[in-house]
Design an enzyme around this catalytic site. Structure first.
Site, PDB file in Angstrom:
ATOM      1  N   ASN A 134     -10.294  -0.798  -0.421  1.00 40.58           N
ATOM      2  CA  ASN A 134      -8.847  -0.633  -0.250  1.00 40.58           C
ATOM      3  C   ASN A 134      -8.163  -1.146  -1.520  1.00 40.58           C
ATOM      4  OD1 ASN A 134      -6.152  -1.017   0.358  1.00 40.58           O
ATOM      5  ND2 ASN A 134      -6.530  -1.895   2.396  1.00 40.58           N
TER       6      ASN A 134
ATOM      7  N   CYS B 253       0.819  -1.223   0.000  1.00 41.44           N
ATOM      8  CA  CYS B 253       0.000   0.000   0.000  1.00 41.44           C
ATOM      9  C   CYS B 253       0.851   1.270   0.000  1.00 41.44           C
ATOM     10  CB  CYS B 253      -0.943  -0.007   1.197  1.00 41.44           C
ATOM     11  SG  CYS B 253      -1.788  -1.581   1.389  1.00 41.44           S
TER      12      CYS B 253
ATOM     13  N   HIS C  53      -3.738   6.616   2.419  1.00 47.16           N
ATOM     14  CA  HIS C  53      -4.125   5.287   1.950  1.00 47.16           C
ATOM     15  C   HIS C  53      -5.499   4.950   2.516  1.00 47.16           C
ATOM     16  CE1 HIS C  53      -4.338   1.157   1.028  1.00 47.16           C
ATOM     17  NE2 HIS C  53      -4.096   0.741   2.258  1.00 47.16           N
TER      18      HIS C  53
HETATM   19  N1  ACO Z   1     -18.986  -9.965   7.831  1.00 49.97           N
HETATM   20  C1  ACO Z   1     -19.547 -10.337   8.990  1.00 49.97           C
HETATM   21  N2  ACO Z   1     -18.829 -10.740  10.062  1.00 49.97           N
HETATM   22  C2  ACO Z   1     -17.489 -10.744   9.938  1.00 49.97           C
HETATM   23  C3  ACO Z   1     -16.841 -10.376   8.742  1.00 49.97           C
HETATM   24  C4  ACO Z   1     -17.641  -9.983   7.666  1.00 49.97           C
HETATM   25  N3  ACO Z   1     -17.119  -9.594   6.465  1.00 49.97           N
HETATM   26  N4  ACO Z   1     -15.510 -10.508   8.931  1.00 49.97           N
HETATM   27  C5  ACO Z   1     -15.303 -10.918  10.181  1.00 49.97           C
HETATM   28  N5  ACO Z   1     -16.516 -11.074  10.804  1.00 49.97           N
HETATM   29  C6  ACO Z   1     -16.783 -11.514  12.167  1.00 49.97           C
HETATM   30  C7  ACO Z   1     -15.691 -12.378  12.716  1.00 49.97           C
HETATM   31  O1  ACO Z   1     -15.882 -13.727  12.333  1.00 49.97           O
HETATM   32  C8  ACO Z   1     -15.882 -12.181  14.197  1.00 49.97           C
HETATM   33  O2  ACO Z   1     -16.940 -12.956  14.633  1.00 49.97           O
HETATM   34  P1  ACO Z   1     -16.888 -13.687  16.069  1.00 49.97           P
HETATM   35  O3  ACO Z   1     -16.786 -12.547  17.060  1.00 49.97           O
HETATM   36  O4  ACO Z   1     -18.172 -14.419  16.099  1.00 49.97           O
HETATM   37  O5  ACO Z   1     -15.674 -14.544  16.038  1.00 49.97           O
HETATM   38  C9  ACO Z   1     -16.300 -10.725  14.296  1.00 49.97           C
HETATM   39  O6  ACO Z   1     -16.795 -10.359  12.995  1.00 49.97           O
HETATM   40  C10 ACO Z   1     -15.179  -9.793  14.679  1.00 49.97           C
HETATM   41  O7  ACO Z   1     -14.037 -10.096  13.864  1.00 49.97           O
HETATM   42  P2  ACO Z   1     -12.733  -9.282  13.986  1.00 49.97           P
HETATM   43  O8  ACO Z   1     -11.716  -9.745  12.966  1.00 49.97           O
HETATM   44  O9  ACO Z   1     -12.305  -9.241  15.418  1.00 49.97           O
HETATM   45  O10 ACO Z   1     -13.248  -7.882  13.523  1.00 49.97           O
HETATM   46  P3  ACO Z   1     -12.689  -6.460  13.884  1.00 49.97           P
HETATM   47  O11 ACO Z   1     -13.686  -5.788  14.733  1.00 49.97           O
HETATM   48  O12 ACO Z   1     -11.256  -6.501  14.308  1.00 49.97           O
HETATM   49  O13 ACO Z   1     -12.748  -5.761  12.484  1.00 49.97           O
HETATM   50  C11 ACO Z   1     -11.291  -5.120  10.686  1.00 49.97           C
HETATM   51  C12 ACO Z   1     -11.997  -6.254  11.377  1.00 49.97           C
HETATM   52  C13 ACO Z   1     -12.325  -4.135  10.160  1.00 49.97           C
HETATM   53  C14 ACO Z   1     -10.474  -5.638   9.521  1.00 49.97           C
HETATM   54  C15 ACO Z   1     -10.380  -4.441  11.750  1.00 49.97           C
HETATM   55  O14 ACO Z   1      -9.499  -5.368  12.311  1.00 49.97           O
HETATM   56  C16 ACO Z   1      -9.607  -3.325  11.227  1.00 49.97           C
HETATM   57  O15 ACO Z   1     -10.097  -2.220  11.138  1.00 49.97           O
HETATM   58  N6  ACO Z   1      -8.324  -3.568  10.894  1.00 49.97           N
HETATM   59  C17 ACO Z   1      -7.455  -2.577  10.331  1.00 49.97           C
HETATM   60  C18 ACO Z   1      -6.681  -3.169   9.262  1.00 49.97           C
HETATM   61  C19 ACO Z   1      -7.273  -2.953   7.921  1.00 49.97           C
HETATM   62  O16 ACO Z   1      -8.195  -2.234   7.685  1.00 49.97           O
HETATM   63  N7  ACO Z   1      -6.628  -3.569   6.981  1.00 49.97           N
HETATM   64  C20 ACO Z   1      -6.940  -3.379   5.628  1.00 49.97           C
HETATM   65  C21 ACO Z   1      -5.862  -3.866   4.804  1.00 49.97           C
HETATM   66  S1  ACO Z   1      -4.291  -3.466   5.374  1.00 49.97           S
HETATM   67  C22 ACO Z   1      -3.834  -2.023   4.792  1.00 49.97           C
HETATM   68  O17 ACO Z   1      -4.210  -1.635   3.739  1.00 49.97           O
HETATM   69  C23 ACO Z   1      -2.935  -1.208   5.621  1.00 49.97           C
END
Ligand code: ACO
Length: 320
Positions: A277, A111, A247
């Site tokens: 993204n 990225c 980004h």
């Molecule tokens: N739809 C529905 N439910 C989902 C999905 C989905 N697409 N994906 C995951 N879940 C569920 C999981 O299974 C989990 O369920 P559970 O609690 O029953 O086990 C629950 O949602 C929570 O999952 P987490 O992975 O803990 O979700 P989190 O709240 O951390 O959100 C996210 C995920 C949005 C990716 C977050 O970690 C984040 O903001 N990360 C930042 C990194 C990022 O955005 N990376 C993008 C690419 S990297 C880059 O470009 C720099």
């Protein structure tokens, strides 16, 4: 001598995939995706390739700059999803544009790829080895997603953005970039298994794997620090910047950066709602959107920042 951006362009695949559509092919919902990320839709390739999107974005940037392809000395494409291992996407772009005088190569900094490309061109310009260059950030991430892993595949989109860079007295003011390979495991996509006669290949097809929470922690710590470093070097305060072109990983990351810098979200244009993204494509696509709105005036100060796989980060301050 420094580098000025004199034209921008972008190209998104024709096919739009909404969160509602994704919820018909996997266990997800518009509510989950949009509330956690800000993403509502993304463009995914059908017929298009990384090179075809790049060539189209490059043509638009050249037209906006009023520069002929033959005038380019250099083409750099930031990408981790080139169509071939070789030739590079940049060489495909060179051929597609007829940029016969340009040296062309790719940079894989995920990225941060567009920023690393821009900083590399700037070094060449500074040394006198280059006068006019095309820097592109382009991805077809959809081909390296596991479409059974709802936690990653809903986040990403395909597309390309481009900028024509020319040697000038004003433009890029200062920049910061870095890498932390120890954290690389938090966002990884293995390429291919060893397939030589000495090794038994397991022939596993690899897809992108991400530890979202670690990537989130990285982004909200390193990105504000990198921006503060660039501001400090230029003797500026966060409010002196007109736009922060970041980004587009996740709206929550951008909101956290704005909060740490104590500046309004109005200074952070957004494209992730309709693009998702796009890794190396995110920053130049957003820059092109902002530029084409006609809201940039000569002399405006802009900060661009890319961050992601590697892990890597790159930030620069520009005078438009
Ligand atoms: N739809 C529905 N439910 C989902 C999905 C989905 N697409 N994906 C995951 N879940 C569920 C999981 O299974 C989990 O369920 P559970 O609690 O029953 O086990 C629950 O949602 C929570 O999952 P987490 O992975 O803990 O979700 P989190 O709240 O951390 O959100 C996210 C995920 C949005 C990716 C977050 O970690 C984040 O903001 N990360 C930042 C990194 C990022 O955005 N990376 C993008 C690419 S990297 C880059 O470009 C720099």
């Amino acid at each position: 001598m420094t580098s000025r951006i004199i034209g921008t362009g972008s190209c998104l695949p024709e096919t739009v995939v909404t969160n509602a559509y994704l919820s018909t092919i996997m266990d997800t919902s518009d509510e989950w995706i949009s509330s956690r990320t800000g993403i509502r839709k993304r463009h995914l390739v059908k017929e298009e390739t990384t090179a075809s999107l790049s060539i189209e974005a490059g043509k638009k940037a050249l037209a906006a700059a009023g520069v002929a392809a033959e005038e380019l000395d250099m083409i750099i494409v930031g990408t981790l999803t080139g169509d071939y291992v070789t030739p590079s996407t940049a060489c495909e772009v060179q051929a597609g544009l007829g940029a016969v005088n340009a040296v062309a190569f790719d940079i894989n900094a995920a990225c941060s790829g567009f920023l690393f490309g821009l900083h590399t061109v700037n070094a060449y310009i500074h040394s006198g080895m280059c006068r006019t260059a095309l820097v592109i950030g382009a991805e077809t991430l959809s081909k390296i997603m596991d479409w059974n892993d709802r936690s990653t595949c809903v986040l990403f989109g395909d597309g390309a953005g481009a900028a024509v860079i020319q040697a000038d007295e004003k433009g890029l003011v200062t920049f910061d970039q870095g890498s932390d390979g120890e954290k690389g495991k938090y966002l990884a996509c293995r390429d291919r298994t060893n397939n030589n006669p000495l090794v038994q290949s397991d022939k596993v097809l690899a897809y992108t794997h991400m530890d979202g929470q670690e990537v989130y922690k990285f982004a909200v710590t390193y990105v504000p620090a990198s921006i503060q470093k660039v501001l400090g070097e230029a003797g500026l305060q966060p409010e002196d910047i007109k736009y922060y072109v970041l980004h587009q990983a996740n709206l929550r990351i951008i909101q956290a950066v704005a909060k740490r810098l104590k500046v309004s979200m109005d200074k952070f244009p957004i494209s992730l709602d309709h693009c998702g993204n796009v890794s190396a494509g995110s920053v130049p696509i957003l820059l092109d959107e902002v530029n084409r709105k006609g809201i940039l005036q000569k002399g405006d100060r802009i900060i661009m920042s890319g961050f992601g796989g590697g892990l890597t980060w790159g930030t620069c301050l520009l005078e438009w």
